[in-house]
Scaffold this motif. Structure first.
Motif, PDB file in Angstrom:
ATOM      1  N   ASP A  63       0.828  -1.225   0.000  1.00 42.22           N
ATOM      2  CA  ASP A  63       0.000   0.000   0.000  1.00 42.22           C
ATOM      3  C   ASP A  63       0.858   1.270   0.000  1.00 42.22           C
ATOM      4  N   PRO A  88      -1.425   3.241   5.301  1.00 44.10           N
ATOM      5  CA  PRO A  88      -1.176   3.022   6.727  1.00 44.10           C
ATOM      6  C   PRO A  88      -0.554   1.673   7.083  1.00 44.10           C
ATOM      7  N   ASN A  89      -0.657   0.679   6.188  1.00 41.91           N
ATOM      8  CA  ASN A  89      -0.120  -0.633   6.562  1.00 41.91           C
ATOM      9  C   ASN A  89       1.399  -0.627   6.546  1.00 41.91           C
ATOM     10  N   PHE A 110      -8.756  10.075  -5.496  1.00 43.66           N
ATOM     11  CA  PHE A 110      -8.274   8.698  -5.380  1.00 43.66           C
ATOM     12  C   PHE A 110      -7.728   8.483  -3.979  1.00 43.66           C
ATOM     13  N   ILE A 169      -5.849   5.671  -1.305  1.00 45.71           N
ATOM     14  CA  ILE A 169      -5.212   4.362  -1.157  1.00 45.71           C
ATOM     15  C   ILE A 169      -6.231   3.492  -0.420  1.00 45.71           C
ATOM     16  N   SER A 191      -6.142   0.967   1.526  1.00 50.22           N
ATOM     17  CA  SER A 191      -5.925   0.672   2.950  1.00 50.22           C
ATOM     18  C   SER A 191      -6.182   1.902   3.824  1.00 50.22           C
ATOM     19  N   PHE A 192      -5.918   3.092   3.277  1.00 47.74           N
ATOM     20  CA  PHE A 192      -6.188   4.331   4.012  1.00 47.74           C
ATOM     21  C   PHE A 192      -7.696   4.534   4.143  1.00 47.74           C
ATOM     22  N   PHE A 236     -10.154   0.287  -7.829  1.00 44.84           N
ATOM     23  CA  PHE A 236      -9.048  -0.134  -8.698  1.00 44.84           C
ATOM     24  C   PHE A 236      -8.120  -1.113  -7.996  1.00 44.84           C
ATOM     25  N   THR A 270      -5.699  -1.391  -5.430  1.00 45.01           N
ATOM     26  CA  THR A 270      -4.916  -0.684  -4.423  1.00 45.01           C
ATOM     27  C   THR A 270      -5.424   0.735  -4.190  1.00 45.01           C
ATOM     28  N   GLN A 271      -6.188   1.251  -5.155  1.00 48.47           N
ATOM     29  CA  GLN A 271      -6.738   2.596  -4.997  1.00 48.47           C
ATOM     30  C   GLN A 271      -8.228   2.596  -5.283  1.00 48.47           C
ATOM     31  N   LEU A 324     -11.385   5.234  -6.442  1.00 45.01           N
ATOM     32  CA  LEU A 324     -11.796   6.563  -6.904  1.00 45.01           C
ATOM     33  C   LEU A 324     -13.108   6.921  -6.203  1.00 45.01           C
TER      34      LEU A 324
END
Lengths: 202, 810
Positions: free
Chosen positions: A73, A77-78, B496, B498, B500-501, B519, B521-522, B524
């Motif tokens: 990522d 955060p990971n 966009f 991330i 995980s964020f 997408f 890993t990301q 939108l």
């Protein structure tokens, strides 16, 4: 001509002046709003090293040890997932580093770019901990004869546990004191990667 | 109008052959155009062939009668002490009635100079303001807006190195300050702490600072204050004049040139061209060069239009282009690098002097087009319209690890359209009423050419605001000022995240409906925000006696979050820390009360201004360290901050005074003190300017070539109240892991600086004057660091600087 008439003319002039202005404004607003349908394209970071693997092959033959660090990522955060390894005591290893950007598909091998800009990059290896007996020497060099560190050799001493810190610096001072011997203290520059691998020498 | 007169003139010529008969009367009434009131004591002269035939003065009802007038063509001149005289061609064909409206209240024209303290447009008497005049602005011709504003008490600056200088008004900066240039609110990504305002100081003739939200005309979100940079008015009569300023400085080995030329015609048409160029190389701290701190700035502006009493129409265009080098030693990677940089006594990279602006650097261009007009409406007031277009193109360059360094890491294009309509009513007795509407459309485009994920996303913003205000003179000594504004803001972004964020922040639950496409890993998303904000001001001005005035101001200001507070989610290179925005952030609301006591004592030899104030901000948006404090990435560890909303409280006092020791010697002092607290977490706020005390003594001899000598002393105390954001960082020393305390919080010690300024003026001929000046900053070459400099952990401030200035007025 009466003053009132002049004022009236002025007001008419106001309207005349305003009309194109309002029109222009609306036109611009409408034109700009119609952009809505164009979705922005995704940007996959070009310069991120998501994965750093260090492959250590015993000189006398045997199974190679692969240390890995993966952070898919990126700046998310990971934290990175780091896998260390167990090395044999009093053994020589041939080491090679691979840096990948796995956010791209297919994954991009950043090691090649590091090698191309070898005068601006250098890997450093630090054996951290009182019980870890490891030393490294560089096997590849740039045109100035300064080390790069994609290829290196690693020698273990007696048994002990600790951490191997692998750092890639960018735009460092490769001529500073100790840097060509692998001492990071005076290197300066920007850190592109910094990974702490747990190492057990047995 | 001219055509009309010509036509009338020709018609009369044809009639001129009639025989002389001289028993007619010409009568009428003279009224104030403005409010329709009769004008007493107007002089009327009837002129024939350049000879005054008869002269008369209007009576108490504004009426006049001229008897025994002959048939034929005359010229009637009408004049009144407070009015612009008028010439009217008149044809007497019998008994004639001619009523005349005069343009009374000339002083209401913004374009007319008024002696003494001039009120700025949009600010009423009960609002406390501070002003920088032309001569002070000229001293900073080669510096920035932020540098010049520091001359005012209560105004400090937040710097990034020596070249990026943002004004701080009573402890607040960036999005909390409105910067108005040429009556247009500057839209230049002002949310960024390392984004300096894109204003060429040389375009300003006066700069006024309102320490509060007292200018609702320009926006209701001035939590901190308003900076109004105003150019001189265009010439409205036949004239041609100009000004050229040249300066050269030892520190930075550069200088600036700035030139202005004005042309005016009697028709009311005026034109001004202005341009400036500035170039500096690396600046120098007392002991070393600050490598890569050079700057270059180019600016031009053209302004033309017609301004008469009844109407005006102006067009303005300005272009501003700046290139700013950023201290190379402050550009580094992770926590290990940060600890190293903090611990080094001198910056890691010090090279020989160079004019080259390398990496990192910012390149910003700002275009502004403005069209405005006004019409004076009989017995009502003035109606103004303004359309403005701004285009801001910000590019930031840095060392790219594996890409071409010529590809920017940040590339933002901000386009703003503004339409404003304003009605000033000044015909109601004892009142000035202002009302208006302001419409904004904005588009931000983050160019993907950077190949870096967009921290600030593409967004569109629509805003509409309406406001009204009244300044009411209750008695001669008491004025009341009331204002209110209502704003609606709509933001539509394409962001966009991330994945995980998005997950970690809980957005996946709270904002599941904004997902447009996943997408992997990301993600939108399409965040849409609607904010409605209400703001108001109440001001009371009371003249205690002829020497002392008291003003009480209350302001309610409300600010929606800026893009950075909402959307940030990554590394901020300037602070070498991760900064995380939050979509849940709401508007912050400030309640500010200020008291201003100003007056003069000892036969006006002592003038003083004392302003205590309190600002209570609900949901104040602050950056705080996250719970972990540190985040781990493949590049190592970084400090991590997030935007939070806590209530905050500011108490402060600004004091300044001047004392005329004698006709030539003047003493000036100013003192500012401020306390800022987070009342929820019970700790001081970060980046509160430390107490400072400025003193100056000046000698001015107007008899001897206007010689001016000034010695200034600047004392800045250590900020003792600060939040402790220090954290434990893990680093490797002598092949062992050690936990070290990373001190990013402790403010630097206080300091004292001495500055000198001088000027002398030569009258070369009747219209040309040459002024020469020498100034020395930091005379003692003192080494110091400023708390409000983002690079204070890495490098010292500038050392001694000698500047030579020449100004030619022609």
């Amino acid at each position: 001509m009466k003053k009132e008439a002049i004022i009236l003319t002025q007001n008419l002039k106001t309207m005349k002046f305003l009309k194109p202005l309002i029109f222009t404004f609306l036109l611009v607003t409408v034109a700009a709003c119609s952009d809505d349908d164009d979705l922005p394209g995704i940007i996959n970071e070009e310069e991120v090293i998501t994965t750093l693997s260090v492959t250590l092959t015993p000189d006398g033959g045997g199974t190679a040890i692969v240390l890995t660090s993966t952070d898919l990522d990126g700046d998310g955060p990971n934290p990175p997932t780091i896998v260390g390894g167990t090395l044999a005591a009093n053994t020589n290893y041939t080491g090679v580093i691979q840096a990948l950007n796995e956010l791209e598909n297919p994954a991009e091998d950043i090691t090649e770019e590091v090698a191309e800009e070898d005068d601006e990059h250098q890997f450093f290896f630090q054996a951290v901990g009182p019980n870890l007996n490891i030393s490294t020497t560089y096997s590849d060099f740039d045109d100035d004869g300064n080390p790069l560190g994609i290829n290196f050799s690693l020698t273990t001493g007696d048994a002990g546990d600790g951490t191997l810190r692998v750092t890639l610096r960018h735009l460092l001072d490769k001529f500073a004191a100790g840097v060509s011997d692998g001492d990071i203290t005076n290197a300066g520059g920007d850190t592109d990667i910094e990974v702490d691998y747990s190492i057990s020498v047995q | 109008m001219k055509l009309l007169f010509t036509y009338v003139f020709i018609s009369f010529r044809l009639l001129y052959a009639f025989p002389q008969q001289c028993n007619y009367t010409l009568k009428g009434e003279i009224k104030d155009f403005h409010d329709g009131k009769p004008l007493v004591g107007t002089t009327l002269s009837l002129i024939k062939d350049d000879t005054v035939v008869q002269s008369i003065i209007s009576d108490l009802d504004g009426k006049y009668i001229i008897s025994n007038v002959c048939l034929g063509r005359f010229e009637l001149t009408v004049s009144h002490p407070n009015c612009k005289p008028k010439r009217i061609l008149i044809n007497i064909e019998g008994h004639t009635i001619k009523n005349v409206n005069l343009e009374h209240h000339l002083e209401n024209l913004d374009e007319v100079l008024i002696i003494g303290e001039r009120q700025e447009k949009g600010i009423t008497k009960a609002t406390s303001v501070q002003t920088l005049k032309t001569d002070v602005i000229e001293q900073f011709s080669d510096a920035s807006l932020g540098d010049a504003l520091r001359e005012l008490s209560g105004v400090s600056s937040l710097n990034t190195g020596s070249t990026i200088v943002k004004p701080v008004i009573q402890g607040l900066n960036s999005s909390r300050i409105l910067i108005i240039t040429n009556n247009v609110r500057l839209q230049d990504q002002e949310w960024g702490i390392e984004h300096a305002p894109n204003v060429d100081l040389n375009t300003a003739d006066r700069i006024t600072v309102i320490r509060g939200s007292g200018a609702l005309q320009y926006g209701g979100d001035a939590i901190g204050g308003v900076v109004l940079a105003k150019p001189a008015a265009l010439a409205t009569k036949d004239t041609l004049f100009g000004k050229t300023l040249l300066s050269g400085s030892s520190n930075g080995r550069g200088g600036s040139v700035s030139s202005t030329i004005n042309k005016g015609f009697n028709s009311g048409f005026g034109l001004r061209l202005q341009g400036s160029f500035k170039r500096f190389g690396d600046f120098r701290a007392p002991d070393y060069f600050l490598t890569n701190t050079g700057t270059q700035q180019k600016a031009i502006s053209i302004n033309f239009g017609v301004n008469t009493f009844l109407y005006g129409l102006e067009a303005y265009y300005s272009y501003f282009d700046t290139e700013l080098g950023i201290l190379q030693a402050a550009d580094f990677g992770n926590l290990t690098d940060l600890i190293r940089a903090i611990n080094l006594p001198v910056p890691e990279i010090i090279e020989d002097f160079s004019h080259n602006i390398g990496l990192p650097r910012q390149e910003v261009a700002h275009h502004l087009v403005k069209l405005n007009s006004y019409f004076r409406l009989k017995r009502l007031g003035k109606l103004s319209f303004q359309y403005s277009f701004q285009f801001n193109d910000r590019q930031e360059f840095d060392n790219r690890s594996f890409l071409d360094d010529d590809i920017p890491v940040v590339d933002l294009e901000l386009t703003t359209h503004n339409f404003d309509a304003l009605l000033d009513i000044d015909t109601v007795e004892n009142s000035k009423i202002t009302a208006g509407i302001s419409i904004l459309f904005q588009d931000n485009f983050a160019d993907p050419v950077t190949e870096v994920r967009r921290v600030i996303p593409d967004y569109e913003k629509f805003g509409i605001g309406t406001f009204a205000g009244i300044a009411y003179t209750i008695t001669e000594d008491l004025t009341l000022d009331l204002g209110a504004r209502f704003d609606f803001t709509h933001i539509d972004a394409q962001k966009f995240y991330i994945s995980s964020f998005f997950e970690e922040r809980g957005y996946a639950i709270d904002f599941a409906d904004i997902i447009v496409e996943d997408f992997g890993t990301q993600i939108l998303t399409n965040p849409v925000f609607n904010f409605t904000n209400f703001s108001s001001t109440i001001g009371l001005g009371y003249t205690i006696n002829k020497d002392i005035d008291l003003q009480i101001n209350y302001g309610l200001a409300s600010r929606p979050p800026n893009p950075s507070e909402l959307f940030s989610e990554g590394l901020n290179q300037a602070s070498v820390a991760f900064e995380l925005g939050d979509l849940r952030i709401k508007e912050e609301i400030a309640n500010k009360i200020a008291l201003t006591l100003k007056g003069s004592l000892f036969n006006q030899r002592l003038n003083f201004n004392l302003t205590p104030y309190a600002n209570f901000i609900t949901d104040y948006i602050v950056l705080e360290p996250t719970e972990d404090g540190v985040t781990q990435t493949g590049r190592g560890a970084f400090q991590e901050f997030e935007y939070l909303q806590n209530d905050a409280r500011f108490f402060g006092v600004d004091f300044d005074a001047t004392y005329d020791i004698n006709k030539q010697l003047h003493y000036k002092t100013s003192l500012s003190y401020l306390r800022g607290d987070d009342t929820e977490r019970n700790r001081p706020l970060i980046n509160i300017p430390p107490a400072n005390w400025h003193n100056s003594i000046s000698y001015n001899n107007s008899a001897f070539k206007n010689l001016n000598l000034q010695l200034k002393s600047e004392t800045v105390f250590r900020q003792t109240r600060f939040p402790n954001n220090n954290f434990i960082g893990r680093t490797v020393e002598d092949n062992q892991f050690v936990d070290v305390l990373v001190d990013v919080s402790t403010p630097p010690p206080g300091y004292h600086l001495l500055h000198f300024d001088s000027s002398i003026q030569f009258n070369l001929n009747t219209i040309t004057t040459l002024q020469l000046g020498v100034s020395v900053n930091n005379i003692l070459n003192t080494t110091y660091r400023q708390y409000l400099n983002r690079f204070r952990l890495f490098a010292d401030e500038l050392g001694r600087n000698i500047t030579l200035r020449a100004k030619l007025n022609y």
